[in-house]
Design a protein around this motif. Structure first.
Motif, PDB file in Angstrom:
ATOM      1  N   VAL A   1       0.833  -1.211   0.000  1.00 21.36           N
ATOM      2  CA  VAL A   1       0.000   0.000   0.000  1.00 21.36           C
ATOM      3  C   VAL A   1       0.862   1.254   0.000  1.00 21.36           C
ATOM      4  CG1 VAL A   1      -1.761   1.290   1.277  1.00 21.36           C
ATOM      5  CG2 VAL A   1      -1.860  -1.217   1.211  1.00 21.36           C
ATOM      6  N   LEU A   2       1.929   1.247   0.789  1.00 24.83           N
ATOM      7  CA  LEU A   2       2.800   2.415   0.966  1.00 24.83           C
ATOM      8  C   LEU A   2       4.204   2.064   0.499  1.00 24.83           C
ATOM      9  CD1 LEU A   2       1.578   3.556   4.507  1.00 24.83           C
ATOM     10  CD2 LEU A   2       1.095   4.691   2.324  1.00 24.83           C
ATOM     11  N   ASP A   3       4.442   2.226  -0.797  1.00 25.70           N
ATOM     12  CA  ASP A   3       5.772   1.926  -1.324  1.00 25.70           C
ATOM     13  C   ASP A   3       6.423   3.158  -1.953  1.00 25.70           C
ATOM     14  OD1 ASP A   3       4.072   1.995  -3.520  1.00 25.70           O
ATOM     15  OD2 ASP A   3       4.629   0.022  -4.290  1.00 25.70           O
ATOM     16  N   THR A   4       5.749   3.790  -2.889  1.00 33.29           N
ATOM     17  CA  THR A   4       6.267   4.968  -3.575  1.00 33.29           C
ATOM     18  C   THR A   4       5.134   5.624  -4.352  1.00 33.29           C
ATOM     19  OG1 THR A   4       7.912   5.746  -5.180  1.00 33.29           O
ATOM     20  CG2 THR A   4       7.002   3.568  -5.575  1.00 33.29           C
ATOM     21  N   PRO A   5       5.069   6.953  -4.449  1.00 31.84           N
ATOM     22  CA  PRO A   5       5.890   7.936  -3.723  1.00 31.84           C
ATOM     23  C   PRO A   5       5.327   8.217  -2.340  1.00 31.84           C
ATOM     24  CG  PRO A   5       4.419   9.069  -5.212  1.00 31.84           C
ATOM     25  CD  PRO A   5       4.141   7.600  -5.395  1.00 31.84           C
ATOM     26  N   LEU A   6       6.207   8.371  -1.376  1.00 30.92           N
ATOM     27  CA  LEU A   6       5.788   8.633   0.003  1.00 30.92           C
ATOM     28  C   LEU A   6       6.115  10.055   0.460  1.00 30.92           C
ATOM     29  CD1 LEU A   6       6.893   5.280   1.710  1.00 30.92           C
ATOM     30  CD2 LEU A   6       4.676   5.856   0.695  1.00 30.92           C
ATOM     31  N   MET A   7       7.007  10.735  -0.232  1.00 38.92           N
ATOM     32  CA  MET A   7       7.421  12.064   0.211  1.00 38.92           C
ATOM     33  C   MET A   7       6.261  13.052   0.304  1.00 38.92           C
ATOM     34  SD  MET A   7      11.080  12.210  -1.776  1.00 38.92           S
ATOM     35  CE  MET A   7      11.405  13.932  -1.451  1.00 38.92           C
ATOM     36  N   PRO A   8       5.322  13.090  -0.647  1.00 39.72           N
ATOM     37  CA  PRO A   8       4.203  14.039  -0.525  1.00 39.72           C
ATOM     38  C   PRO A   8       3.034  13.509   0.284  1.00 39.72           C
ATOM     39  CG  PRO A   8       4.134  12.975  -2.663  1.00 39.72           C
ATOM     40  CD  PRO A   8       5.350  12.440  -1.962  1.00 39.72           C
ATOM     41  N   ASN A   9       3.163  12.302   0.831  1.00 40.52           N
ATOM     42  CA  ASN A   9       2.059  11.649   1.550  1.00 40.52           C
ATOM     43  C   ASN A   9       2.139  12.019   3.032  1.00 40.52           C
ATOM     44  OD1 ASN A   9       0.450   9.747   2.987  1.00 40.52           O
ATOM     45  ND2 ASN A   9       0.614   8.287   1.307  1.00 40.52           N
ATOM     46  N   TYR A  10       1.251  12.923   3.473  1.00 47.03           N
ATOM     47  CA  TYR A  10       1.301  13.414   4.851  1.00 47.03           C
ATOM     48  C   TYR A  10       1.174  12.279   5.861  1.00 47.03           C
ATOM     49  CZ  TYR A  10      -0.077  15.723   9.183  1.00 47.03           C
ATOM     50  OH  TYR A  10      -0.146  16.132  10.506  1.00 47.03           O
ATOM     51  N   ASP A  11       0.190  11.405   5.669  1.00 49.52           N
ATOM     52  CA  ASP A  11      -0.026  10.324   6.639  1.00 49.52           C
ATOM     53  C   ASP A  11       1.182   9.408   6.723  1.00 49.52           C
ATOM     54  OD1 ASP A  11      -2.568  11.251   7.270  1.00 49.52           O
ATOM     55  OD2 ASP A  11      -3.558   9.980   5.775  1.00 49.52           O
ATOM     56  N   ALA A  12       1.791   9.106   5.580  1.00 51.66           N
ATOM     57  CA  ALA A  12       2.979   8.258   5.583  1.00 51.66           C
ATOM     58  C   ALA A  12       4.129   8.926   6.329  1.00 51.66           C
ATOM     59  CB  ALA A  12       3.396   7.936   4.145  1.00 51.66           C
ATOM     60  N   GLN A  13       4.317  10.232   6.125  1.00 50.43           N
ATOM     61  CA  GLN A  13       5.394  10.943   6.810  1.00 50.43           C
ATOM     62  C   GLN A  13       5.196  10.934   8.322  1.00 50.43           C
ATOM     63  OE1 GLN A  13       8.293  12.106   5.561  1.00 50.43           O
ATOM     64  NE2 GLN A  13       7.604  11.103   3.679  1.00 50.43           N
ATOM     65  N   LYS A  14       3.957  11.097   8.780  1.00 47.72           N
ATOM     66  CA  LYS A  14       3.706  11.087  10.222  1.00 47.72           C
ATOM     67  C   LYS A  14       3.885   9.678  10.799  1.00 47.72           C
ATOM     68  CE  LYS A  14       3.232  14.280  11.960  1.00 47.72           C
ATOM     69  NZ  LYS A  14       4.265  15.293  12.308  1.00 47.72           N
ATOM     70  N   MET A  15       3.546   8.655  10.032  1.00 44.52           N
ATOM     71  CA  MET A  15       3.784   7.282  10.477  1.00 44.52           C
ATOM     72  C   MET A  15       5.278   7.005  10.609  1.00 44.52           C
ATOM     73  SD  MET A  15       0.876   5.399   8.148  1.00 44.52           S
ATOM     74  CE  MET A  15       1.453   3.717   8.475  1.00 44.52           C
ATOM     75  N   MET A  16       6.069   7.524   9.688  1.00 43.69           N
ATOM     76  CA  MET A  16       7.526   7.374   9.778  1.00 43.69           C
ATOM     77  C   MET A  16       8.062   8.050  11.033  1.00 43.69           C
ATOM     78  SD  MET A  16       8.743   8.111   5.866  1.00 43.69           S
ATOM     79  CE  MET A  16       8.070   7.209   4.478  1.00 43.69           C
ATOM     80  N   GLN A  17       7.549   9.238  11.329  1.00 44.86           N
ATOM     81  CA  GLN A  17       7.974   9.956  12.536  1.00 44.86           C
ATOM     82  C   GLN A  17       7.674   9.128  13.782  1.00 44.86           C
ATOM     83  OE1 GLN A  17       5.546  13.243  13.920  1.00 44.86           O
ATOM     84  NE2 GLN A  17       7.374  14.526  14.190  1.00 44.86           N
ATOM     85  N   GLU A  18       6.540   8.463  13.810  1.00 40.72           N
ATOM     86  CA  GLU A  18       6.189   7.624  14.952  1.00 40.72           C
ATOM     87  C   GLU A  18       7.080   6.381  15.017  1.00 40.72           C
ATOM     88  OE1 GLU A  18       1.421   8.835  14.937  1.00 40.72           O
ATOM     89  OE2 GLU A  18       2.076   6.846  14.251  1.00 40.72           O
TER      90      GLU A  18
END
Length: 254
Positions: free
Chosen positions: A224-241
């Motif tokens: 589901v989350l492979d590419t592109p992830l840079m503009p994906n807000y939810d993906a970025q916040k999940m990475m931060q967590e």
């Protein structure tokens, strides 16, 4: 009588001036940091980064081609709450073992027991477009339309490599784009509570468990989350967590 008293006073002052200054001084120690990289119990370094096949928490079988990341604002905090901050930042390329170590230029601290704190990426004050020539040379900039500044992480590879339908992933982390022209700082403050006893000059091992990027608290589904992830807000916040559980303290070498 007055002369005798004066001589006694002078002798007392002379003795006080020649006391050993180290009697009331805590020895100082110089600190270095050594980052090591693992996939759970498997050491990952330049020799096997691109050949090791691993399985993430969601069950995808993956290969890794590139892992580069940035950490900054190293601080050691002693048991009294005193904070010792080290200048500089650390850019690491797992394919280049010369980048694993970080020795701040000015870093003498009193011996004692400490915990370590640092910033994942750059905080808002440090994350300035084009400010660091060495990072510019590494093409480390984060796009201006996504908030600018610099990457925190580039993690690339392939997933489902055990099938005939393998696909690429680009797990890139940096500033989170909320909407057009609206951005959210996405760095993380990493607090490692393991006590670190510094009795002399020391090298502190900081262990990165790469598997944790896909594991905790968010189980990552690369389908589901492979590419592109840079503009994906939810993906970025999940990475931060997820980055909060990536680092631990390893061995202390003297």
């Amino acid at each position: 009588m007055k002369r005798t008293i004066l001589l006694l006073i002078l002798a007392s002052l002379s003795f006080a001036c020649h006391e050993d200054p180290d009697d009331n001084t805590t020895p100082l120690a110089s600190i270095a940091f050594n980052f090591t990289h693992h996939w759970d119990d498997t050491l990952i370094n330049s020799t096997n980064l691109q050949t090791e096949i691993v399985t993430n928490e969601n069950g995808e079988v993956i290969s890794m081609s590139r892992i580069r990341y940035l950490v900054s604002r190293f601080q050691l905090i002693n048991t009294s709450g005193d904070v010792y901050t080290f200048d500089g930042y650390k850019f690491t390329d797992v394919s280049d073992e010369t980048t694993y170590n970080f020795t701040p230029e000015i870093n003498n601290i009193p011996t004692g027991t400490y915990t370590l704190r640092f910033i994942w990426g750059f905080n808002e004050a440090d994350n300035m477009d084009g400010a660091y020539q060495d990072l510019n040379t590494e093409n480390w900039s984060w796009p201006a339309n996504l908030g600018g500044g610099y990457h925190f992480l580039q993690f690339d590879g392939m997933y489902n490599v055990d099938t005939t339908a393998s696909s690429p992933f680009n797990y890139h982390n940096g500033t989170a784009r909320v909407s057009d022209g609206v951005f959210e700082q996405n760095f993380a403050v990493i607090n490692l509570d393991t006590p670190i006893l510094i009795s002399s000059d020391a090298s502190i091992e900081v262990k990165m468990n790469i598997a944790e990027f896909f594991k905790n608290p968010n189980t990552w589904d690369l389908n589901v989350l492979d590419t592109p992830l840079m503009p994906n807000y939810d993906a970025q916040k999940m990475m931060q967590e997820n980055v909060m559980s990536v680092f631990t303290i390893g061995e202390i070498s003297f």
